[in-house]
Design a protein around this motif. Sequence first.
Motif, PDB file in Angstrom:
ATOM      1  N   THR A   1       0.855  -1.191   0.000  1.00  0.00           N
ATOM      2  CA  THR A   1       0.000   0.000   0.000  1.00  0.00           C
ATOM      3  C   THR A   1       0.885   1.234   0.000  1.00  0.00           C
ATOM      4  OG1 THR A   1      -0.142  -0.057   2.416  1.00  0.00           O
ATOM      5  CG2 THR A   1      -1.923  -1.110   1.203  1.00  0.00           C
ATOM      6  N   SER A   2       0.684   2.070  -1.012  1.00  0.00           N
ATOM      7  CA  SER A   2       1.576   3.209  -1.183  1.00  0.00           C
ATOM      8  C   SER A   2       0.895   4.262  -2.044  1.00  0.00           C
ATOM      9  CB  SER A   2       2.851   2.711  -1.876  1.00  0.00           C
ATOM     10  OG  SER A   2       3.475   3.748  -2.577  1.00  0.00           O
ATOM     11  N   ILE A  30      -0.776  -0.558  -4.476  1.00  0.00           N
ATOM     12  CA  ILE A  30      -2.115   0.040  -4.500  1.00  0.00           C
ATOM     13  C   ILE A  30      -2.157   1.322  -3.679  1.00  0.00           C
ATOM     14  CG2 ILE A  30      -4.509  -0.269  -3.729  1.00  0.00           C
ATOM     15  CD1 ILE A  30      -4.330  -3.161  -4.523  1.00  0.00           C
ATOM     16  N   SER A  31      -2.725   2.360  -4.292  1.00  0.00           N
ATOM     17  CA  SER A  31      -3.001   3.618  -3.595  1.00  0.00           C
ATOM     18  C   SER A  31      -4.503   3.749  -3.449  1.00  0.00           C
ATOM     19  CB  SER A  31      -2.469   4.792  -4.414  1.00  0.00           C
ATOM     20  OG  SER A  31      -3.072   5.995  -3.990  1.00  0.00           O
ATOM     21  N   ILE A  32      -4.963   4.292  -2.319  1.00  0.00           N
ATOM     22  CA  ILE A  32      -6.415   4.489  -2.187  1.00  0.00           C
ATOM     23  C   ILE A  32      -6.812   5.925  -2.542  1.00  0.00           C
ATOM     24  CG2 ILE A  32      -6.731   2.618  -0.540  1.00  0.00           C
ATOM     25  CD1 ILE A  32      -7.192   4.876   1.604  1.00  0.00           C
ATOM     26  N   VAL A  62      -1.605  11.654   1.143  1.00  0.00           N
ATOM     27  CA  VAL A  62      -0.647  10.817   1.866  1.00  0.00           C
ATOM     28  C   VAL A  62      -1.165  10.523   3.274  1.00  0.00           C
ATOM     29  CG1 VAL A  62       1.719  10.629   2.691  1.00  0.00           C
ATOM     30  CG2 VAL A  62       1.252  11.776   0.530  1.00  0.00           C
TER      31      VAL A  62
HETATM   32  N1  ADE Z   1       0.160   5.080   2.367  1.00  0.00           N
HETATM   33  C1  ADE Z   1       0.222   6.414   2.522  1.00  0.00           C
HETATM   34  N2  ADE Z   1      -0.655   7.034   1.741  1.00  0.00           N
HETATM   35  C2  ADE Z   1      -1.320   6.066   1.052  1.00  0.00           C
HETATM   36  C3  ADE Z   1      -2.350   6.086   0.075  1.00  0.00           C
HETATM   37  N3  ADE Z   1      -2.882   7.221  -0.373  1.00  0.00           N
HETATM   38  N4  ADE Z   1      -2.773   4.904  -0.406  1.00  0.00           N
HETATM   39  C4  ADE Z   1      -2.225   3.749   0.015  1.00  0.00           C
HETATM   40  N5  ADE Z   1      -1.249   3.679   0.930  1.00  0.00           N
HETATM   41  C5  ADE Z   1      -0.803   4.818   1.451  1.00  0.00           C
END
Ligand code: ADE
Length: 229
Positions: free
Chosen positions: A86-87, A130-132, A136
Motif C-alpha cells: 500500500t503506497s 495500491i493507492s487508495i 498521503v
Molecule cells: N500510504 C500512505 N498514503 C497512502 C495512500 N494514499 N494509499 C495507500 N497507501 C498509502
Amino acid sequence: MRFDIISVLPELLESPLNHSIMQRAKNKGLLEVYLHNLRDYGLGRHKQVDDYQFGGGAGMVMKPEPLAACIENLKAGHTYDEIIYTSPDGVRLDQALCNRLSMNQNLLVICGHYKGVDERIREKYVTLEISIGDYVLSGGELAAAVLVDAVGRLIPGVLNDETSALFDSFQDDLLAPPVYTRPAEWEGMAVPEVLLSGNDKLIEEWRHEQSLERTRSRRPDLYERFVRG
Ligand code: ADE
C-alpha cells in the motif's frame, strides 16, 4: 479468501476489521484476516525495523531484512496470488480492481510506514502496489483496511442479499440512485411518487434515470466511460 497483513501497527487494523460485515464474513468462514506484527521480525535487542535513508534526508525507511524474513515465513506456508504494497504511488484502487482481487484466494498486504520500504523489497517481492487516493496517509494500515473491506464484501455469500453488491455505485460505472425510507413525507419533503407506486418496471426506469443524471452531474469522467461503453 485469506488476507495476511504485515504492519508495524497491527492494532490500527483490529477495530475496522472486527465489526459489521467484515466480522460476519469471518464468522461465516468466507474471510480470514491474519495480522503480522513486523516488530516480531525486528533486528537486535530493540527489534529494529527502520533505519536512516542512504543519501540523507528526513524520515526513516523500513529495513529489508525484517520484511524479507516475515514475507519468506508466510510464503513458506501459502502461495499468494498477489503481494500488495500500500503506497501513494501505486495504482488507484477502484471497483474494477476490487472485483478482480475478490476472485483471489490468498493476498499478502505490506503496509508501508515512515518514508516507505526499502526499494529492494518492492523489486524482489511486491507484485502489485495500491493507492487508495491522491493524498498521503501516515501509514498503509488504513489503506489496507479499505482494501480488505472493499474486496471482502464482494466475496459471494458475504452480503446477505447477494444481489446488493451488484447495484452498488461504480459497479457498472454509474453512481447509485437516491434512496428513501419511511416516513413518506418529512419536513415538508415528499418521497418521489413513483417509489410508492408499486410498479416495479417504472421504479427500475426511474432509478436508472437518476443514476445516469447523478453520474453525469457529479462524475462526468465516469459518465463518459459509461456512454462510450
Ligand atoms: N500510504 C500512505 N498514503 C497512502 C495512500 N494514499 N494509499 C495507500 N497507501 C498509502
